[in-house]
Write a protein that holds these residues in place. Structure first.
Motif, short mmCIF file in Angstrom:
data_model
loop_
_atom_site.label_atom_id
_atom_site.label_comp_id
_atom_site.label_asym_id
_atom_site.label_seq_id
_atom_site.Cartn_x
_atom_site.Cartn_y
_atom_site.Cartn_z
N ASN A 1 0.82 -1.20 0.00
CA ASN A 1 0.00 0.00 0.00
C ASN A 1 0.87 1.27 0.00
O ASN A 1 0.54 2.24 -0.66
N TYR A 2 1.94 1.25 0.78
CA TYR A 2 2.84 2.39 0.85
C TYR A 2 3.45 2.68 -0.52
O TYR A 2 3.43 3.81 -1.00
N ARG A 3 3.98 1.64 -1.16
CA ARG A 3 4.66 1.81 -2.45
C ARG A 3 3.68 2.31 -3.52
O ARG A 3 4.00 3.20 -4.30
N THR A 5 0.90 4.03 -3.03
CA THR A 5 0.55 5.41 -2.71
C THR A 5 1.67 6.36 -3.10
O THR A 5 1.43 7.42 -3.69
N LEU A 6 2.90 5.98 -2.79
CA LEU A 6 4.06 6.81 -3.13
C LEU A 6 4.16 7.00 -4.65
O LEU A 6 4.33 8.12 -5.13
N ARG A 94 7.56 8.28 5.33
CA ARG A 94 7.76 6.86 5.64
C ARG A 94 6.47 6.10 5.92
O ARG A 94 6.50 4.95 6.32
N SER A 95 5.33 6.75 5.72
CA SER A 95 4.06 6.06 5.90
C SER A 95 3.04 6.63 4.92
O SER A 95 3.21 7.73 4.40
N VAL A 96 1.99 5.87 4.69
CA VAL A 96 0.94 6.32 3.78
C VAL A 96 0.33 7.61 4.30
O VAL A 96 0.10 8.56 3.54
N ILE A 99 2.57 10.54 3.56
CA ILE A 99 2.55 10.86 2.12
C ILE A 99 1.30 11.67 1.79
O ILE A 99 1.37 12.70 1.12
#
Length: 105
Positions: A1-3, A5-6, A94-96, A99
């Motif tokens: 999910n993080y990747r 979103t980034l 470092r987190s959704v 971001i």
């Protein structure tokens, strides 16, 4: 999910910068990039006051060389500086949540 979103936020940032690097004048639209800046700078250095440039649709547009150069340099510098600053913020997130907080500013 993080990747995901980034990557999504980076794509949104890139699209925003690309729109800032689109310059319309006298019915013509130009994409501001180092090649255009260099070409117009060369025209300016050769002493031309006005010239005709082909826009992104290959339409001939007459421009005042020095005014055009000043405008595209200003827009390019501002857009790329903003892009760098926002990209650096995204890179440090470092987190959704962080971001998404950055992009809502």
């Amino acid at each position: 999910n993080y990747r995901a979103t980034l990557n999504n936020q980076r794509a949104i940032l890139k699209a925003r910068v690309e729109s800032l690097l689109s310059y319309s004048i006298d019915g013509g639209t130009f994409t501001i990039d180092p090649g255009l800046i260099s070409f117009v700078k060369t025209l300016s250095d050769s002493g031309l006051e006005t010239t005709v440039l082909l826009d992104i649709y290959k339409n001939p547009i007459q421009v005042n060389v020095n005014d055009f150069l000043t405008e595209i340099l200003s827009r390019y510098t501002e857009a790329t500086n903003d892009y760098h600053a926002e990209y650096a913020k995204l890179s440090k997130a470092r987190s959704v949540k962080s971001i998404l907080d950055i992009t809502s500013d």
